[in-house]
Write an enzyme that holds these catalytic residues in place. Structure first.
Site, PDB file in Angstrom:
ATOM      1  N   GLY A  86       0.739  -1.215  -0.178  1.00  0.00           N
ATOM      2  CA  GLY A  86      -0.168   0.018   0.011  1.00  0.00           C
ATOM      3  C   GLY A  86       0.850   1.087  -0.038  1.00  0.00           C
ATOM      4  N   SER A  93      -2.905 -13.403  -4.838  1.00  0.00           N
ATOM      5  CA  SER A  93      -1.380 -14.015  -4.555  1.00  0.00           C
ATOM      6  C   SER A  93      -1.359 -15.240  -5.443  1.00  0.00           C
ATOM      7  CB  SER A  93      -1.360 -14.468  -2.998  1.00  0.00           C
ATOM      8  OG  SER A  93      -0.261 -15.145  -2.971  1.00  0.00           O
ATOM      9  N   SER A  94      -0.172 -15.379  -5.683  1.00  0.00           N
ATOM     10  CA  SER A  94       0.080 -16.575  -6.732  1.00  0.00           C
ATOM     11  C   SER A  94      -0.141 -17.959  -5.738  1.00  0.00           C
ATOM     12  CB  SER A  94       1.738 -16.866  -7.040  1.00  0.00           C
ATOM     13  OG  SER A  94       2.506 -16.580  -5.911  1.00  0.00           O
ATOM     14  N   CYS A  95      -0.394 -17.731  -4.570  1.00  0.00           N
ATOM     15  CA  CYS A  95      -0.742 -19.282  -3.980  1.00  0.00           C
ATOM     16  C   CYS A  95      -2.251 -19.582  -4.092  1.00  0.00           C
ATOM     17  CB  CYS A  95      -0.589 -19.105  -2.364  1.00  0.00           C
ATOM     18  SG  CYS A  95      -1.578 -17.824  -1.713  1.00  0.00           S
ATOM     19  N   TYR A 107      -5.446 -18.772   3.510  1.00  0.00           N
ATOM     20  CA  TYR A 107      -5.253 -17.628   2.779  1.00  0.00           C
ATOM     21  C   TYR A 107      -5.815 -17.852   1.496  1.00  0.00           C
ATOM     22  CZ  TYR A 107      -1.815 -13.909   1.303  1.00  0.00           C
ATOM     23  OH  TYR A 107      -1.291 -12.852   0.940  1.00  0.00           O
ATOM     24  N   LYS A 120      -8.508 -15.453  -0.694  1.00  0.00           N
ATOM     25  CA  LYS A 120      -8.042 -14.592  -2.030  1.00  0.00           C
ATOM     26  C   LYS A 120      -8.975 -15.241  -3.135  1.00  0.00           C
ATOM     27  CE  LYS A 120      -4.826 -11.929  -0.151  1.00  0.00           C
ATOM     28  NZ  LYS A 120      -5.113 -10.358  -0.237  1.00  0.00           N
ATOM     29  N   LEU A 179       6.734 -10.928  -3.059  1.00  0.00           N
ATOM     30  CA  LEU A 179       6.892  -9.665  -3.182  1.00  0.00           C
ATOM     31  C   LEU A 179       7.954  -9.161  -2.132  1.00  0.00           C
ATOM     32  CD1 LEU A 179       3.471  -7.811  -3.538  1.00  0.00           C
ATOM     33  CD2 LEU A 179       5.033  -8.469  -5.336  1.00  0.00           C
ATOM     34  N   HIS A 189       8.018 -13.233   5.195  1.00  0.00           N
ATOM     35  CA  HIS A 189       8.277 -14.042   4.128  1.00  0.00           C
ATOM     36  C   HIS A 189       9.908 -14.463   4.121  1.00  0.00           C
ATOM     37  CE1 HIS A 189       4.404 -12.314   2.737  1.00  0.00           C
ATOM     38  NE2 HIS A 189       4.304 -13.647   2.439  1.00  0.00           N
ATOM     39  N   ASP A 242       8.491 -26.963   3.564  1.00  0.00           N
ATOM     40  CA  ASP A 242       9.069 -26.339   2.224  1.00  0.00           C
ATOM     41  C   ASP A 242       8.039 -25.455   1.481  1.00  0.00           C
ATOM     42  OD1 ASP A 242      11.486 -26.995   1.947  1.00  0.00           O
ATOM     43  OD2 ASP A 242      11.186 -28.924   0.881  1.00  0.00           O
TER      44      ASP A 242
HETATM   45  N1  LIG Z   1       3.903  -9.993   0.739  1.00  0.00           N
HETATM   46  C1  LIG Z   1       3.919 -10.336  -0.539  1.00  0.00           C
HETATM   47  O1  LIG Z   1       4.988 -11.108  -0.686  1.00  0.00           O
HETATM   48  C2  LIG Z   1       2.607 -10.465  -0.976  1.00  0.00           C
HETATM   49  C3  LIG Z   1       1.615  -9.740  -0.720  1.00  0.00           C
HETATM   50  N2  LIG Z   1       0.340  -9.934  -1.559  1.00  0.00           N
HETATM   51  C4  LIG Z   1      -0.765  -8.990  -1.203  1.00  0.00           C
HETATM   52  O2  LIG Z   1      -0.683  -7.779  -1.189  1.00  0.00           O
HETATM   53  C5  LIG Z   1      -1.367  -7.049  -0.346  1.00  0.00           C
HETATM   54  C6  LIG Z   1      -0.434  -6.294   0.763  1.00  0.00           C
HETATM   55  O3  LIG Z   1       0.477  -7.182   1.297  1.00  0.00           O
HETATM   56  P1  LIG Z   1       1.565  -6.463   2.149  1.00  0.00           P
HETATM   57  O4  LIG Z   1       1.770  -5.065   1.972  1.00  0.00           O
HETATM   58  O5  LIG Z   1       2.767  -7.431   1.924  1.00  0.00           O
HETATM   59  O6  LIG Z   1       1.204  -6.702   3.786  1.00  0.00           O
HETATM   60  P2  LIG Z   1       1.613  -5.703   5.186  1.00  0.00           P
HETATM   61  O7  LIG Z   1       1.471  -6.681   6.144  1.00  0.00           O
HETATM   62  O8  LIG Z   1       2.990  -4.924   4.879  1.00  0.00           O
HETATM   63  O9  LIG Z   1       0.401  -4.679   5.099  1.00  0.00           O
HETATM   64  C7  LIG Z   1      -0.891  -5.112   5.157  1.00  0.00           C
HETATM   65  C8  LIG Z   1      -1.890  -3.820   5.342  1.00  0.00           C
HETATM   66  O10 LIG Z   1      -2.990  -4.357   5.878  1.00  0.00           O
HETATM   67  C9  LIG Z   1      -3.693  -3.440   6.659  1.00  0.00           C
HETATM   68  N3  LIG Z   1      -4.497  -4.241   7.721  1.00  0.00           N
HETATM   69  C10 LIG Z   1      -4.218  -5.491   8.032  1.00  0.00           C
HETATM   70  N4  LIG Z   1      -5.372  -5.686   8.882  1.00  0.00           N
HETATM   71  C11 LIG Z   1      -6.250  -4.681   8.772  1.00  0.00           C
HETATM   72  C12 LIG Z   1      -7.802  -4.527   9.513  1.00  0.00           C
HETATM   73  N5  LIG Z   1      -8.314  -5.484  10.225  1.00  0.00           N
HETATM   74  N6  LIG Z   1      -8.162  -3.222   9.286  1.00  0.00           N
HETATM   75  C13 LIG Z   1      -7.518  -2.344   8.441  1.00  0.00           C
HETATM   76  N7  LIG Z   1      -6.268  -2.405   8.037  1.00  0.00           N
HETATM   77  C14 LIG Z   1      -5.534  -3.686   8.141  1.00  0.00           C
HETATM   78  C15 LIG Z   1      -2.471  -2.878   7.866  1.00  0.00           C
HETATM   79  O11 LIG Z   1      -2.636  -1.913   8.097  1.00  0.00           O
HETATM   80  P3  LIG Z   1      -2.025  -1.128   9.461  1.00  0.00           P
HETATM   81  O12 LIG Z   1      -0.410  -1.127   8.941  1.00  0.00           O
HETATM   82  O13 LIG Z   1      -2.404   0.229   9.817  1.00  0.00           O
HETATM   83  O14 LIG Z   1      -2.172  -2.123  10.775  1.00  0.00           O
HETATM   84  C16 LIG Z   1      -1.435  -2.790   6.655  1.00  0.00           C
HETATM   85  O15 LIG Z   1      -1.137  -1.740   6.292  1.00  0.00           O
HETATM   86  C17 LIG Z   1      -2.183  -8.081   0.549  1.00  0.00           C
HETATM   87  O16 LIG Z   1      -3.325  -8.263  -0.366  1.00  0.00           O
HETATM   88  C18 LIG Z   1      -1.380  -9.493   0.113  1.00  0.00           C
HETATM   89  O17 LIG Z   1      -2.295 -10.622   0.216  1.00  0.00           O
HETATM   90  C19 LIG Z   1       0.545 -10.742  -2.609  1.00  0.00           C
HETATM   91  C20 LIG Z   1       1.297 -11.483  -2.858  1.00  0.00           C
HETATM   92  C21 LIG Z   1       2.756 -11.538  -2.098  1.00  0.00           C
HETATM   93  C1  LIG Z   2       3.428 -14.824  -0.921  1.00  0.00           C
HETATM   94  C2  LIG Z   2       3.365 -16.146  -0.238  1.00  0.00           C
HETATM   95  O1  LIG Z   2       4.057 -16.306   0.764  1.00  0.00           O
HETATM   96  C3  LIG Z   2       3.844 -17.746   1.345  1.00  0.00           C
HETATM   97  O2  LIG Z   2       4.233 -18.722   0.648  1.00  0.00           O
HETATM   98  P1  LIG Z   2       5.740 -19.201   0.576  1.00  0.00           P
HETATM   99  O3  LIG Z   2       6.207 -18.704  -0.832  1.00  0.00           O
HETATM  100  O4  LIG Z   2       5.744 -20.492   0.715  1.00  0.00           O
HETATM  101  O5  LIG Z   2       6.444 -18.422   1.683  1.00  0.00           O
HETATM  102  P2  LIG Z   2       7.601 -18.052   2.474  1.00  0.00           P
HETATM  103  O6  LIG Z   2       8.324 -16.867   1.998  1.00  0.00           O
HETATM  104  O7  LIG Z   2       7.461 -17.851   3.846  1.00  0.00           O
HETATM  105  O8  LIG Z   2       8.657 -19.260   2.079  1.00  0.00           O
HETATM  106  C4  LIG Z   2       9.214 -19.471   0.783  1.00  0.00           C
HETATM  107  C5  LIG Z   2      10.155 -20.713   1.029  1.00  0.00           C
HETATM  108  O9  LIG Z   2      11.394 -20.092   1.660  1.00  0.00           O
HETATM  109  C6  LIG Z   2      11.820 -21.277   2.586  1.00  0.00           C
HETATM  110  N1  LIG Z   2      12.458 -20.653   3.805  1.00  0.00           N
HETATM  111  C7  LIG Z   2      13.679 -20.785   4.116  1.00  0.00           C
HETATM  112  N2  LIG Z   2      14.299 -19.950   5.121  1.00  0.00           N
HETATM  113  C8  LIG Z   2      13.326 -19.225   5.405  1.00  0.00           C
HETATM  114  C9  LIG Z   2      13.163 -18.345   6.598  1.00  0.00           C
HETATM  115  O10 LIG Z   2      13.801 -18.108   7.312  1.00  0.00           O
HETATM  116  N3  LIG Z   2      11.702 -17.901   6.556  1.00  0.00           N
HETATM  117  C10 LIG Z   2      10.738 -18.182   5.704  1.00  0.00           C
HETATM  118  N4  LIG Z   2       9.602 -17.348   5.774  1.00  0.00           N
HETATM  119  N5  LIG Z   2      10.920 -18.753   4.901  1.00  0.00           N
HETATM  120  C11 LIG Z   2      12.282 -19.606   4.736  1.00  0.00           C
HETATM  121  C12 LIG Z   2      10.321 -21.775   3.150  1.00  0.00           C
HETATM  122  O11 LIG Z   2      10.761 -22.965   3.905  1.00  0.00           O
HETATM  123  C13 LIG Z   2       9.881 -21.845   1.799  1.00  0.00           C
HETATM  124  O12 LIG Z   2      10.279 -22.971   1.068  1.00  0.00           O
HETATM  125  C14 LIG Z   2       2.116 -18.106   1.466  1.00  0.00           C
HETATM  126  O13 LIG Z   2       1.898 -18.619   2.701  1.00  0.00           O
HETATM  127  C15 LIG Z   2       1.395 -16.988   1.329  1.00  0.00           C
HETATM  128  O14 LIG Z   2       1.446 -15.872   2.069  1.00  0.00           O
HETATM  129  C16 LIG Z   2       1.946 -16.329  -0.135  1.00  0.00           C
HETATM  130  O15 LIG Z   2       0.862 -16.094  -0.823  1.00  0.00           O
END
Ligand SMILES: NC(=O)C1=CN([C@@H]2O[C@H](COP(=O)(O)OP(=O)(O)OC[C@H]3O[C@@H](n4cnc5c(N)ncnc54)[C@H](OP(=O)(O)O)[C@@H]3O)[C@@H](O)[C@H]2O)C=CC1
Ligand SMILES: C[C@H]1O[C@H](OP(=O)(O)OP(=O)(O)OC[C@H]2O[C@@H](n3cnc4c(=O)[nH]c(N)nc43)[C@H](O)[C@@H]2O)[C@@H](O)[C@@H](O)C1=O
Length: 321
Positions: free
Chosen positions: A17, A108-110, A137, A141, A167, A180, A275
């Site tokens: 965001g 998300s790709s999941c 999750y 989604k 991301l 992550h 994994d």
């Molecule tokens: N991170 C990743 O690897 C990936 C993320 N996405 C998607 O991208 C989007 C953002 O993710 P990301 O930025 O990483 O997550 P963050 O955890 O960094 O941010 C999540 C945001 O959601 C807000 N939020 C959570 N719960 C509530 C609630 N109950 N009411 C109001 N606001 C809420 C939080 O607000 P506040 O800070 O004010 O508490 C925060 O700003 C999500 O939809 C996620 O699924 C998709 C693929 C991969």
């Molecule tokens: C974005 C995506 O993210 C999640 O899926 P994921 O890709 O499996 O998540 P991850 O980033 O936490 O792990 C990726 C890989 O990495 C390995 N791994 C090694 N060492 C560490 C470690 O230290 N931390 C973490 N977290 N993982 C580790 C871990 O064991 C795994 O094999 C979803 O639940 C869902 O939220 C979603 O959509």
């Protein structure tokens, strides 16, 4: 749609965001609104309805969600299912009722089946079982994708779903239990490097699983650029993958981050940790055909994220909007 259109970014303080907010400001958008979760709990239907009555957004970007890595997803299935459904249902339904002209939902790709053919095409949705560590999750989604698709079909509104791959970038979550993999590795290698200088000998780093799963990573500022592109263009369909189309093993990722950080000790793989899915490479041709393509390479993105980490490591999630 112009630079004075009132755009509500739900989750504007999160990694995604806040990147979208910065990208829109950089492009001259002047009418952005955001609320923290303390100001507006999106799980509350009443609070969301009242906010839309007063706020009157014309466009909504949903970047609010309960987000976490593999362990958090696995340990808190109920919160990942229920909170995400509550947040997105309230936002999507309030937007429809308030006649919001454009809605961008982030999934998300999941959402794709665990053992789907690679690379993952949008049409593989709901063709086979999901990965168990994050099915809760993923199901939330998928309902968001389907809600937007239903609105598009029934009401002809421009509600779309973007599915980002994993991301990373500034304002990521560096908490070692809930993060992550990429931010976790940056922190682990950085802290081990520091410990090595204290001890006078190389420190080990423990990572999870076998290191063999493959993942694709997109720099968050690129996703923000894709969201702005989606905002400014009319898409023909509901669902679009957003990624680089390139992946690597977790072991290769570890070696890349180890090199960037400058750590020299041993890496230990903790096989008691999951994994997750073996591979989830996005087919990004639909987005490429629509006119958007990623440009930042993984090495450059990791370097920029590590620089941000070094400047912000006292707080990890300090927000500067
Ligand atoms: N991170 C990743 O690897 C990936 C993320 N996405 C998607 O991208 C989007 C953002 O993710 P990301 O930025 O990483 O997550 P963050 O955890 O960094 O941010 C999540 C945001 O959601 C807000 N939020 C959570 N719960 C509530 C609630 N109950 N009411 C109001 N606001 C809420 C939080 O607000 P506040 O800070 O004010 O508490 C925060 O700003 C999500 O939809 C996620 O699924 C998709 C693929 C991969
Ligand atoms: C974005 C995506 O993210 C999640 O899926 P994921 O890709 O499996 O998540 P991850 O980033 O936490 O792990 C990726 C890989 O990495 C390995 N791994 C090694 N060492 C560490 C470690 O230290 N931390 C973490 N977290 N993982 C580790 C871990 O064991 C795994 O094999 C979803 O639940 C869902 O939220 C979603 O959509």
């Amino acid at each position: 749609m112009n630079t004075t259109t009132k755009i509500y970014i739900a989750g504007h303080r999160g990694m995604v965001g806040s990147a979208i907010w910065r990208a829109l400001v950089a492009k001259g958008y002047t009418n952005l609104i955001g609320r923290t979760s303390a100001e507006l709990d999106l799980r509350s239907q009443q609070a969301v309805t009242e906010f839309f009555d007063i706020g009157n957004p014309e466009v909504v970007i949903d970047a609010a969600a309960r987000v976490g890595g593999i362990l958090a997803n696995n340990e808190y299935p109920y919160q990942f299912l229920m909170e995400n459904m509550q947040i997105q249902n309230n936002l999507i339904d309030a937007s429809l009722k308030a006649d919001v002209e454009k809605f961008i939902f982030l999934g998300s790709s999941c959402i794709y089946p665990k053992l789907a053919p690679q690379p993952l095409k949008e049409e593989y949705l709901l063709t086979a079982p999901l990965e168990p560590t994050n099915e809760w999750y993923a199901i939330a989604k998928i309902t968001g994708v389907k809600a937007c698709e239903a609105i598009r079909k029934q009401f002809g509104k421009d509600y779309i779903s973007l599915m980002p791959t994993n991301l990373y970038g500034p304002f990521d979550n560096f908490d070692l239990r809930t993060s992550h993999v990429l931010p976790a590795m940056i922190r682990k290698f950085h802290e081990a490097k520091h410990q090595s200088t204290v001890d006078g000998r190389p420190s080990t780093v423990t990572l999870w699983g076998s290191g063999t799963p493959m993942r694709e990573f997109l720099f968050v500022e690129e996703l923000a650029d894709a969201v702005v592109f989606a905002l400014e263009n009319q898409f023909q369909d509901n669902l679009y993958n957003v990624g680089t189309g390139v992946d690597l093993t977790i072991r290769e990722l570890a070696e890349l981050i180890q090199k960037t950080v400058g750590h020299t000790g041993e890496i230990i793989w903790d096989s008691s940790k999951p994994d997750g899915t073996p591979r989830k490479l996005m087919d990004v041709s639909k987005m490429t055909d629509a006119g958007w393509k990623a440009k930042v390479g993984l090495e450059e993105g990791i370097k920029r994220t590590y620089e941000w980490f070094l400047e912000n490591q006292e707080t990890f999630k300090q927000v500067k909007i």
